[in-house]
Design an enzyme around this catalytic site. Structure first.
Site, PDB file in Angstrom:
ATOM      1  N   PHE A 138      -5.438  18.504 -11.467  1.00 55.09           N
ATOM      2  CA  PHE A 138      -5.149  17.861 -10.192  1.00 55.09           C
ATOM      3  C   PHE A 138      -3.822  18.380  -9.668  1.00 55.09           C
ATOM      4  CE2 PHE A 138      -6.439  14.260  -7.441  1.00 55.09           C
ATOM      5  CZ  PHE A 138      -7.798  14.368  -7.617  1.00 55.09           C
TER       6      PHE A 138
ATOM      7  N   GLN B 164       2.221   9.500   2.737  1.00 62.96           N
ATOM      8  CA  GLN B 164       1.595  10.728   2.271  1.00 62.96           C
ATOM      9  C   GLN B 164       0.491  11.221   3.205  1.00 62.96           C
ATOM     10  OE1 GLN B 164      -0.934  10.972  -1.559  1.00 62.96           O
ATOM     11  NE2 GLN B 164       0.827  12.283  -1.928  1.00 62.96           N
TER      12      GLN B 164
ATOM     13  N   HIS C 293      -2.583  13.761   3.282  1.00 60.85           N
ATOM     14  CA  HIS C 293      -3.441  14.533   2.389  1.00 60.85           C
ATOM     15  C   HIS C 293      -3.831  15.798   3.143  1.00 60.85           C
ATOM     16  CE1 HIS C 293      -6.687  15.690  -0.246  1.00 60.85           C
ATOM     17  NE2 HIS C 293      -6.408  14.701  -1.063  1.00 60.85           N
TER      18      HIS C 293
ATOM     19  N   GLU D  72      -9.077  16.201  -3.525  1.00 63.94           N
ATOM     20  CA  GLU D  72      -8.290  17.254  -4.129  1.00 63.94           C
ATOM     21  C   GLU D  72      -9.045  17.919  -5.280  1.00 63.94           C
ATOM     22  OE1 GLU D  72      -4.082  16.518  -4.116  1.00 63.94           O
ATOM     23  OE2 GLU D  72      -4.083  16.704  -6.287  1.00 63.94           O
TER      24      GLU D  72
ATOM     25  N   ARG E 264       0.805  17.433  -2.572  1.00 62.97           N
ATOM     26  CA  ARG E 264       0.253  17.184  -1.240  1.00 62.97           C
ATOM     27  C   ARG E 264       1.268  17.367  -0.118  1.00 62.97           C
ATOM     28  NH1 ARG E 264      -3.488  12.018  -2.983  1.00 62.97           N
ATOM     29  NH2 ARG E 264      -4.956  13.310  -4.134  1.00 62.97           N
TER      30      ARG E 264
ATOM     31  N   HIS F 124      -2.774   9.357   4.302  1.00 57.96           N
ATOM     32  CA  HIS F 124      -3.617   9.032   3.161  1.00 57.96           C
ATOM     33  C   HIS F 124      -3.097   7.879   2.307  1.00 57.96           C
ATOM     34  CE1 HIS F 124      -6.444   9.660  -0.035  1.00 57.96           C
ATOM     35  NE2 HIS F 124      -5.516  10.007  -0.908  1.00 57.96           N
TER      36      HIS F 124
HETATM   37  C1  LIG Z   1     -10.132   8.265   0.514  1.00 62.41           C
HETATM   38  C2  LIG Z   1      -9.180   7.958  -0.597  1.00 62.41           C
HETATM   39  C3  LIG Z   1      -9.307   8.603  -1.813  1.00 62.41           C
HETATM   40  C4  LIG Z   1      -8.430   8.327  -2.852  1.00 62.41           C
HETATM   41  N1  LIG Z   1      -8.592   8.993  -4.033  1.00 62.41           N
HETATM   42  C5  LIG Z   1      -7.746   8.709  -5.062  1.00 62.41           C
HETATM   43  C6  LIG Z   1      -7.888   9.372  -6.304  1.00 62.41           C
HETATM   44  O1  LIG Z   1      -8.757  10.215  -6.477  1.00 62.41           O
HETATM   45  N2  LIG Z   1      -7.044   9.060  -7.296  1.00 62.41           N
HETATM   46  C7  LIG Z   1      -6.080   8.117  -7.141  1.00 62.41           C
HETATM   47  O2  LIG Z   1      -5.371   7.847  -8.090  1.00 62.41           O
HETATM   48  N3  LIG Z   1      -5.929   7.467  -5.976  1.00 62.41           N
HETATM   49  C8  LIG Z   1      -6.731   7.743  -4.927  1.00 62.41           C
HETATM   50  N4  LIG Z   1      -6.564   7.087  -3.732  1.00 62.41           N
HETATM   51  C9  LIG Z   1      -5.604   6.013  -3.632  1.00 62.41           C
HETATM   52  C10 LIG Z   1      -6.138   4.753  -4.269  1.00 62.41           C
HETATM   53  O3  LIG Z   1      -7.520   4.673  -4.055  1.00 62.41           O
HETATM   54  C11 LIG Z   1      -5.556   3.486  -3.683  1.00 62.41           C
HETATM   55  O4  LIG Z   1      -4.187   3.572  -3.690  1.00 62.41           O
HETATM   56  C12 LIG Z   1      -5.939   2.281  -4.519  1.00 62.41           C
HETATM   57  O5  LIG Z   1      -7.331   2.198  -4.616  1.00 62.41           O
HETATM   58  C13 LIG Z   1      -5.416   1.008  -3.954  1.00 62.41           C
HETATM   59  O6  LIG Z   1      -5.960  -0.074  -4.666  1.00 62.41           O
HETATM   60  P1  LIG Z   1      -5.469  -1.534  -4.448  1.00 62.41           P
HETATM   61  O7  LIG Z   1      -6.089  -2.373  -5.476  1.00 62.41           O
HETATM   62  O8  LIG Z   1      -4.001  -1.525  -4.358  1.00 62.41           O
HETATM   63  O9  LIG Z   1      -5.959  -1.937  -3.000  1.00 62.41           O
HETATM   64  P2  LIG Z   1      -7.396  -1.955  -2.311  1.00 62.41           P
HETATM   65  O10 LIG Z   1      -8.453  -1.399  -3.147  1.00 62.41           O
HETATM   66  O11 LIG Z   1      -7.199  -1.378  -0.977  1.00 62.41           O
HETATM   67  O12 LIG Z   1      -7.698  -3.484  -2.185  1.00 62.41           O
HETATM   68  C14 LIG Z   1      -7.031  -4.313  -1.297  1.00 62.41           C
HETATM   69  C15 LIG Z   1      -7.601  -5.681  -1.406  1.00 62.41           C
HETATM   70  O13 LIG Z   1      -6.796  -6.599  -0.717  1.00 62.41           O
HETATM   71  C16 LIG Z   1      -7.572  -7.419   0.093  1.00 62.41           C
HETATM   72  N5  LIG Z   1      -6.776  -7.830   1.236  1.00 62.41           N
HETATM   73  C17 LIG Z   1      -6.050  -7.048   2.048  1.00 62.41           C
HETATM   74  N6  LIG Z   1      -5.464  -7.783   2.992  1.00 62.41           N
HETATM   75  C18 LIG Z   1      -5.825  -9.061   2.768  1.00 62.41           C
HETATM   76  C19 LIG Z   1      -5.548 -10.293   3.424  1.00 62.41           C
HETATM   77  N7  LIG Z   1      -4.780 -10.359   4.504  1.00 62.41           N
HETATM   78  N8  LIG Z   1      -6.103 -11.416   2.941  1.00 62.41           N
HETATM   79  C20 LIG Z   1      -6.901 -11.363   1.854  1.00 62.41           C
HETATM   80  N9  LIG Z   1      -7.178 -10.237   1.212  1.00 62.41           N
HETATM   81  C21 LIG Z   1      -6.651  -9.102   1.663  1.00 62.41           C
HETATM   82  C22 LIG Z   1      -8.745  -6.579   0.445  1.00 62.41           C
HETATM   83  O14 LIG Z   1      -9.832  -7.379   0.777  1.00 62.41           O
HETATM   84  C23 LIG Z   1      -8.965  -5.823  -0.831  1.00 62.41           C
HETATM   85  O15 LIG Z   1      -9.761  -6.570  -1.710  1.00 62.41           O
HETATM   86  C24 LIG Z   1      -7.408   7.377  -2.680  1.00 62.41           C
HETATM   87  C25 LIG Z   1      -7.285   6.741  -1.463  1.00 62.41           C
HETATM   88  C26 LIG Z   1      -8.133   7.047  -0.411  1.00 62.41           C
HETATM   89  C27 LIG Z   1      -7.904   6.414   0.908  1.00 62.41           C
END
Ligand SMILES: Cc1cc2nc3c(=O)[nH]c(=O)nc-3n(C[C@H](O)[C@H](O)[C@H](O)COP(=O)(O)OP(=O)(O)OC[C@H]3O[C@@H](n4cnc5c(N)ncnc54)[C@H](O)[C@@H]3O)c2cc1C
Ligand code: SF4
Ligand code: F3S
Ligand code: FES
Lengths: 113, 134, 584, 248
Positions: C121, C235, C237, C250, C290, C358
């Site tokens: 990666f 960031q 991408h 990536e 990136r 991203h």
């Molecule tokens: C397209 C894409 C590809 C990616 N690929 C990778 C990768 O290959 N490897 C890597 O390490 N990272 C990757 N990332 C980054 C990584 O996916 C994210 O940083 C990570 O999934 C975030 O997880 P999280 O649990 O913090 O939030 P999220 O999964 O975004 O969850 C947020 C949660 O909060 C809840 N929420 C939000 N606001 C409120 C509110 N006001 N009230 C109640 N609930 C709320 C939502 O409902 C949701 O359940 C990628 C990101 C993207 C966009």
């Protein structure tokens, strides 16, 4: 593991489906068309010999019962879902009951001929 | 994990009795299921045939006579069409409903399909021989 | 929504059902089964944005790899702005978390002998990224969600939108939420609250992020008085699809894909990222970090060496030489996405790509156990800033970050909750305050020529112009000025949809309030950082300046409601700042 | 190509309508626009009260399922231009109660899912982890297809049996049960069988097969269910024929 009747019914239903798909078409073509319309003409004696044989009778019974279960099971769900006759128990009784009656009739026919 | 149950007010749509006529796939499905009526019918017909044959030459001839009545011919023709539908759909669904493995490899659907038609041909030839030739 | 608020009480409340939130929930259910835990999420947990992550999750696993090297890659990737104690904890715990997920059923891709496979990666010197084909986030999230179903003790409030934290004398006692299906306002009290609400890509117009990534948790914390940190680091991408912004992972480059300009030339070699080789070389060329790749794109545009498209300039990602077999086994989703959204087949065609917003390096300032700036408040996942990502996150570090710090925050919150006081009566007043505010928002008329969608669009383009890949003092200043006017319009806008049930317009209006707070923090922090580091590139200050800026910026809401920026030292333990080199 | 297309969107606002009503809109027709883009255009420019769910716009979060011209589809992966010259009929997913406009209530599924125990069940549940369970690529392949479900509910909207008999556990939940059963790391198939052998389990399915035809992720729930029936039947026969001591 829990004992349930449905798996056995389903298994018989499936068996009947196979039988109906594989054995029934040729029988229907012969008995409903070829013989009555004279396309083929085996002698009555030959056919009598055939149905008199125990092998044939047992085989026929073994084919007929699953086909009846197959038809009953399928028809039950068709009536229930397709026509939305929502008397679950009644429909089931009528369908499987009908199959049972026919199976008994088959038994009688095949043992008395 | 469980969600606290609060009933959400909502609109419940009703499904009409003729839900299956509007969509081709649903229509075919219901037709396929209705083939069961004719399977049952042909079982009865088969039994009548056996009884007639066993009843002697005369009853057998009567049976054949009745079988050529237009009504029965039509019923049987329609029935045969449904039966063919049953056979074709049943064969088509078998590879989807089960996974056969030979030597660790999954047998491809087309091979299973072909095998079923071969079985159909063999069984048909055997029964034809039994009834007509032997 | 006029019957007033209903109330529910729990020990620990998790806001967010993505990787971080669910990991925290399970951690609590496992370590403290006696506690009553609840997860609130504005979408069903399995819809959380974690589901979109494609490429993989980093954790030291291979025999030739070492903890030490993953730490170093992460630190240098962060341009020395990451806190080294946090990074050390992260790298140490990541493999165990990923294994834990394996035990919970995550279908990690395997080697022939059945052991876990790893891939290369960007910015990583060794192969250490675990992957489940190119649907890693999807599989992780569903494994977590389905495993969480096992714990009957964990309550869920699905499709409930949190609008406010309940705070009394510096301690958090719960939240106010709107149950979307019914419009019911509900106060959910808790002895500790963990924010796990994900990123804020929607502050920008062109992003890989989902519609729900509106930085709600950051805004909630900010408005409650907790500081945010590293907000200037956004960031980009390098490879998003031009119209939709859908991410092309990536992993395509890790598997050997090339970036070509309009002359078919692997242009990265001109930007101090190494020399092209046929097979991918770690930490070199297409496997650079990136920030550097996205910056190289801008230079190519300036040189006129990109291709024009209806959505601006693009370059091409070339996977053709990888062959259909590799693409289908390791990158099936990329092929699926290209066929569907671009109507091209990467096996035979070049993929048009451009940089796209991203990931948010910044977020709610927390310590290594997720403790945020208020008692009883925790944060984890993308919404938090521990910070392990510093000025630039390395791809595949974020999913394990959600796991490691989700679990840590969960455990710490559980300990805290066990000893915390019961919610004081004072919060009842805040609940009715908030209820009134929401009712008011519903009752207010929207000016005819304005609306949530329009303001949001202007806010997003303002952010892109002010704080894109390259920023300047004046661009940031101008953006901040525009924000004043936008804020007034947000204050005036109402909701035309007056029905209580599933009021998506109300949700959009609330999210808009959050976007505007976050956007402003990004601009203010960016203005304060007069240097170029990682993802924050100021053309008026093109050099990294360790003398003045080897610090985090925290931003807090002052008494007048304006953001005020402070400094916080970076934790440096064993790795003194050095030069960031790639391809050498 | 015309530069606009008619969209007929079913609206239902519990405080205003007594039942869902179709409303006509006109949106620009662009090659790259999906049905979801059309809806978002309506929401931004014509009527901000229009309600629908969406999030990832890349076919993976599973929120944006609706019936488009009568077929359950992910609207973010369905292109307007495929329906030119129109009109495009957009309705809430069939078979679910409608909460508002294009939003349906899927609580029923959310309550059913945990019943099939979609998680790894082991007899040696260890908490200390020192290595991975070995799983060869072939073993992975055995269940992979069934692990692709995004819970989008298109299959439930396509299945007439579910529409007529809401007790039926339904395609996606059973496919997920199958996903864990086929996972070489799992030991829980007996427990799941006990759930699915009931009449609300697999037996309601009459193999309409539409669930599989509409599944955007090629999960093949129809296949999963039939295989489950076979498994249930085999196990039942075994239990019936073999004396207790010989059974596994
Ligand atoms: C397209 C894409 C590809 C990616 N690929 C990778 C990768 O290959 N490897 C890597 O390490 N990272 C990757 N990332 C980054 C990584 O996916 C994210 O940083 C990570 O999934 C975030 O997880 P999280 O649990 O913090 O939030 P999220 O999964 O975004 O969850 C947020 C949660 O909060 C809840 N929420 C939000 N606001 C409120 C509110 N006001 N009230 C109640 N609930 C709320 C939502 O409902 C949701 O359940 C990628 C990101 C993207 C966009
Ligand atoms: S099985 Fe397919 S159609 Fe059904 S919910 Fe899963 S992904 Fe959607
Ligand atoms: S459509 Fe329904 S009836 Fe069975 S095969 Fe699929 S679940
Ligand atoms: S919006 Fe996520 S699947 Fe369509």
């Amino acid at each position: 593991m829990k004992f349930r009747v449905l798996p056995f019914v389903w298994l018989t239903f499936s068996g009947g489906g196979v039988v109906a798909a594989v054995f029934l078409p040729v029988l229907v073509v012969l008995l409903a068309f070829a013989l009555p319309l004279g396309w083929v003409d085996p002698s009555h004696a030959h056919l009598e010999g055939l149905v008199q044989s125990w092998f044939t009778r047992i085989a026929l019974f073994a084919l007929i019962v699953p086909m009846l279960v197959h038809a009953a099971h399928r028809f039950r769900y068709t009536v229930y879902d397709g026509l939305q006759v929502k008397h679950k128990v009644l429909v089931a009784l009528a369908c499987y009951g009908g199959a049972m009656v026919l199976a008994m009739a088959a038994f009688l026919v095949l043992t008395t001929v | 994990m469980s969600a606290p149950v609060t009933r959400v007010p909502s609109y419940q749509r009703r499904i009409g009795v003729f839900w299956w006529v509007h969509k081709r796939s649903y229509f075919l499905f219901v037709m396929r299921e209705l083939s069961s009526i004719f399977v049952a019918w042909f079982v009865v017909y088969l039994l009548m045939f056996v009884a007639a044959v066993a009843g002697g030459q005369q009853r057998y001839d009567e049976f054949l006579d009745r079988a050529t009545s237009p009504l029965l011919l039509v019923v049987n023709a329609v029935g045969l069409a449904f039966l063919v539908l049953h056979t074709v759909t049943w064969f088509a669904l078998t590879p989807k409903a089960m996974v056969l493995r030979l030597g660790g490899r999954r047998v491809p659907g087309t091979a299973m399909l072909a095998a079923q038609y071969v079985a159909l041909a063999v069984v048909s030839a055997f029964i034809y021989w039994l009834v007509v030739k032997a | 929504m006029s019957e007033g608020a209903t109330t529910a009480a729990h020990d620990v409340l998790l806001v967010g059902g993505g990787a971080a939130g669910l990991r925290a929930a399970i951690a609590i259910a496992e370590t403290r089964p006696d506690l009553d835990v609840a997860v609130v999420s504005k979408v069903y947990p399995m819809r959380s944005h974690t589901v979109s992550a494609e490429g993989g999750a980093a954790g030291v696993m291979a025999d030739d790899d070492s903890i030490e090297e993953h730490i170093y890659d992460t630190i240098s990737g962060s341009d020395w702005l990451g806190d080294q104690d946090a990074i050390e904890a992260f790298v140490n715990e990541a493999p165990r978390e990923l294994l834990q997920l394996e035990h919970w059923g995550c279908p990690w891709s395997r080697q022939d002998d059945g052991r876990i496979a790893v891939r290369a990666f960007g910015g990583m010197k060794k192969m250490r990224t675990w992957f489940a084909a190119d649907k890693t986030g999807f599989h992780m999230l569903h494994a977590l969600f389905q495993t969480s179903l096992k714990y009957r003790a964990v309550k869920r409030y699905d499709e409930s939108f949190v609008t406010r934290l309940l705070v009394d004398e510096g301690r958090v006692y719960g939240v106010v939420s709107v149950e979307l299906a019914t419009g019911r306002i509900r106060a959910i009290t808790a002895k500790a609250v963990v924010l796990a609400t994900g990123g804020c890509g929607k502050v920008f117009p062109f992003t890989t992020n989902a519609n729900i990534n509106t930085g709600d948790g950051m805004a909630l914390a900010y408005r409650a008085g907790a500081p945010l940190k590293d907000m200037e680091f956004v960031q980009y991408h390098p490879t998003g699809l031009p119209f939709t912004g859908i991410l092309i992972t990536e992993a395509t480059r890790a598997e050997g894909g090339w970036l070509l300009n309009k002359d078919g030339y692997r242009y990265l070699q001109d930007y101090d990222l190494g020399t092209p080789t046929d097979k991918p070389t770690l930490r070199s060329m297409e496997l650079g970090p990136r920030d550097r790749l996205s910056q190289a794109f801008v230079h190519e545009v300036e040189k006129g060496r990109t291709t024009d498209s209806p959505w601006g300039p693009i370059v091409h990602l070339d996977l053709r030489h990888l062959g259909a077999k590799l693409i289908d086994t390791k990158l099936p989703m990329v092929r699926e996405l290209c066929l569907q959204y671009e109507r091209i087949d990467p096996v035979t065609d070049l993929i048009p790509v451009r940089p796209v917003v991203h990931y948010m390096m910044g977020g709610v300032h927390t310590d290594i156990d997720g403790r945020a700036g208020l008692d009883g408040l925790y944060a984890a996942g993308e919404t938090a800033c521990v910070s392990i990502n510093g000025a630039n996150r390395l791809g595949s570090n974020s999913l394990p970050e959600c796991l490691v710090f989700g679990a840590r925050a969960g455990r710490a919150a559980a300990e805290d909750a066990a000893a915390a006081p019961a919610p004081p009566a004072a919060i009842a007043a805040q609940v009715s305050d908030e209820t009134r505010r929401l009712e008011h928002l519903l009752a207010r008329d929207t000016p005819l020529d304005d609306g949530v969608a329009r303001i949001r669009e202007e806010l997003q383009t303002t952010m892109e112009d002010a704080a894109g890949i390259y920023r300047t003092g004046p661009s940031l200043e101008k953006g901040a000025d525009t924000f004043q006017a936008l804020r007034e319009r947000v204050g005036a806008v109402g909701v035309r949809d007056t029905s209580p049930s599933f009021n998506t317009e109300l949700v959009a209006a609330l999210e808009l309030e959050n976007l505007i707070d976050i956007g402003e923090c990004i601009l203010r922090s960016g203005l304060a950082r007069e240097e170029s580091r990682g993802a924050h590139q100021r053309t008026d200050f093109p050099k990294r300046d360790d003398e003045r800026f080897l610090v985090h910026h925290t931003v807090r809401r002052d008494h007048d409601g304006n953001p005020s920026v402070d400094r916080l030292p970076v934790t440096i333990t064993r790795w003194p700042p050095g030069e960031r080199t790639y391809g050498r | 190509m015309d530069d606009s297309i008619a969209m007929q969107v079913t609206r239902y606002r519990p405080d205003k309508n007594s039942q869902p009503v179709p409303v006509d809109y006109e949106v620009p027709l662009r090659t790259e626009w999906t049905v979801l883009d059309g809806l978002n255009h309506i929401k931004a420019e014509q009527d901000e009260t229009l309600s629908f769910r969406w999030s990832c716009r890349m076919g993976i979060c599973g929120s944006c399922g609706m019936n488009v011209n009568g077929e359950p589809r992910l609207t973010c992966a369905t292109f307007l231009s495929d329906y030119a010259p129109g009109p495009v009929r957009v309705e809430p997913l069939a078979n679910f109660p409608v909460v508002k406009d294009l939003i349906v209530d899927i609580t029923d599924f959310m309550e059913k899912l945990p019943r099939v125990k979609p998680w790894i069940i082991r007899d040696d549940d260890v908490t200390e982890i020192d290595g991975e369970y070995i799983q060869t690529p072939e073993e992975l392949e055995a269940y992979q297809q069934f692990s692709m479900c995004i819970n989008c509910m298109l299959c439930y909207a396509a299945c007439p049996v579910y529409g007529l008999d809401p007790d039926f556990v339904g395609p996606a939940a059973i496919a997920l049960a199958e996903r864990y059963d086929l996972d070489s790391r799992d030991r829980g198939s007996r427990e799941r069988l006990d759930v699915l052998i009931e009449k609300e389990g697999v037996w309601g399915c009459t193999f309409v097969g539409e669930c599989t035809s509409v599944c955007p992720k090629h999960v093949d729930p129809a296949g999963a269910i039939q295989r489950y029936k076979l498994k249930a039947a085999q196990e039942s026969v075994k239990a019936f024929l073999l004396p207790k001591a010989l059974r596994r």
